[in-house]
Scaffold this motif. Sequence first.
Motif, short mmCIF file in Angstrom:
data_model
loop_
_atom_site.label_atom_id
_atom_site.label_comp_id
_atom_site.label_asym_id
_atom_site.label_seq_id
_atom_site.Cartn_x
_atom_site.Cartn_y
_atom_site.Cartn_z
N LYS A 1 0.86 -1.19 0.00
CA LYS A 1 0.00 0.00 0.00
C LYS A 1 0.90 1.24 0.00
N PRO A 2 0.52 2.30 -0.68
CA PRO A 2 -0.77 2.54 -1.34
C PRO A 2 -0.84 2.17 -2.83
N ASP A 3 -0.03 1.22 -3.28
CA ASP A 3 -0.13 0.77 -4.67
C ASP A 3 -1.55 0.25 -4.92
N PRO A 4 -2.27 0.82 -5.88
CA PRO A 4 -3.66 0.40 -6.09
C PRO A 4 -3.80 -1.08 -6.44
N ARG A 5 -2.74 -1.69 -6.92
CA ARG A 5 -2.83 -3.09 -7.33
C ARG A 5 -3.07 -4.02 -6.14
N ILE A 6 -2.59 -3.65 -4.95
CA ILE A 6 -2.79 -4.54 -3.81
C ILE A 6 -4.26 -4.54 -3.37
N TYR A 7 -4.94 -3.42 -3.56
CA TYR A 7 -6.37 -3.38 -3.26
C TYR A 7 -7.14 -4.22 -4.28
N GLN A 8 -6.69 -4.16 -5.51
CA GLN A 8 -7.34 -4.96 -6.55
C GLN A 8 -7.15 -6.45 -6.30
N VAL A 9 -6.00 -6.83 -5.75
CA VAL A 9 -5.78 -8.24 -5.39
C VAL A 9 -6.84 -8.70 -4.39
N LEU A 10 -7.08 -7.89 -3.37
CA LEU A 10 -8.09 -8.25 -2.37
C LEU A 10 -9.47 -8.37 -3.00
N LEU A 11 -9.83 -7.39 -3.82
CA LEU A 11 -11.16 -7.40 -4.43
C LEU A 11 -11.36 -8.62 -5.32
N SER A 12 -10.36 -8.93 -6.14
CA SER A 12 -10.52 -10.05 -7.08
C SER A 12 -10.43 -11.39 -6.37
N ARG A 13 -9.56 -11.51 -5.37
CA ARG A 13 -9.39 -12.80 -4.69
C ARG A 13 -10.66 -13.23 -3.96
N TYR A 14 -11.36 -12.26 -3.38
CA TYR A 14 -12.53 -12.59 -2.57
C TYR A 14 -13.84 -12.15 -3.24
N PHE A 15 -13.76 -11.81 -4.53
CA PHE A 15 -14.95 -11.48 -5.32
C PHE A 15 -15.77 -10.36 -4.66
N LEU A 16 -15.08 -9.29 -4.28
CA LEU A 16 -15.71 -8.17 -3.60
C LEU A 16 -15.98 -7.03 -4.57
N GLU B 1 -19.12 -1.93 -2.07
CA GLU B 1 -19.65 -2.61 -0.88
C GLU B 1 -18.60 -2.75 0.23
N CYS B 2 -17.46 -2.06 0.06
CA CYS B 2 -16.33 -2.22 0.98
C CYS B 2 -15.98 -0.92 1.70
N LEU B 3 -15.61 -1.05 2.97
CA LEU B 3 -15.03 0.04 3.75
C LEU B 3 -13.63 -0.39 4.17
N PHE B 4 -12.64 0.44 3.85
CA PHE B 4 -11.26 0.15 4.20
C PHE B 4 -10.83 1.08 5.33
N ILE B 5 -10.19 0.49 6.36
CA ILE B 5 -9.79 1.23 7.55
C ILE B 5 -8.28 1.14 7.72
N ASP B 6 -7.61 2.29 7.76
CA ASP B 6 -6.16 2.34 7.85
C ASP B 6 -5.77 3.57 8.66
N ASP B 7 -4.58 3.55 9.26
CA ASP B 7 -4.15 4.72 10.03
C ASP B 7 -3.44 5.77 9.18
N LEU B 8 -3.13 5.46 7.92
CA LEU B 8 -2.42 6.39 7.06
C LEU B 8 -3.33 6.92 5.96
N SER B 9 -3.39 8.23 5.85
CA SER B 9 -4.31 8.83 4.88
C SER B 9 -3.94 8.49 3.44
N ALA B 10 -2.65 8.29 3.17
CA ALA B 10 -2.26 7.91 1.81
C ALA B 10 -2.89 6.57 1.42
N ASN B 11 -3.01 5.68 2.39
CA ASN B 11 -3.58 4.35 2.11
C ASN B 11 -5.10 4.42 1.97
N THR B 12 -5.75 5.26 2.78
CA THR B 12 -7.20 5.36 2.64
C THR B 12 -7.56 6.09 1.35
N ARG B 13 -6.76 7.07 0.94
CA ARG B 13 -7.01 7.75 -0.34
C ARG B 13 -6.90 6.76 -1.50
N ALA B 14 -5.91 5.88 -1.44
CA ALA B 14 -5.73 4.89 -2.50
C ALA B 14 -6.92 3.95 -2.57
#
Length: 199
Positions: A141-156, A160-173
Amino acid sequence: MLKNIIFDFGNVIMNYDPNEILNHYQLTPEEHQLLLKNIFQSKEWLEIDAGKITEDEATEIFLSRVPQKLQHKVKQIMTTWPGNVDFYEPVFHYISDLRKDGYHIYGLSNTGMRFANFVKDSEMGDYFDGYVFSAQEKLVKPDPRIYQVLLSRYFLKPEECLFIDDLSANTRAAQEVGMDAFTFKIDKLGDLEDYIAEK
């Protein structure tokens, strides 16, 4: 409609503070600072998270940087540090409540495989429906590809998703790939509960 809640680990469900971790290892102040700099503040620590080197490879590098009398401490820290992290019990209680309310819970964390396996092998694993760890994917993170991995792996669906992180760069991504996001600190747990309750 919110169905999936995705948690970062460091400083969201646990207090990731290298100084506090090192306090478990009977070090003098000088030794503490030396190991803080040469382990947790090193470029190799980031390379572990990125999957560029393993913890064992990093350990060999760290050993070469410290006096011989500290080498056993380096080995001890590198093999046991995940067990010396303080987890936020109120957050786990809240995750249990969210699961009872029908939400699916996922983890998305920048971390090496030693911590990842510690989580998966412990009772914490029972709280999650799935995870993505940076070292395994060789993406951080915050590489957008890692979020896409999560979405595709679990068919999300991102909407429909809320992402919670302590770093604003990661939540923006996360927002850039279509998720809702919340930038968290432990003193904001009540705010997070209110935010989700309004969904």
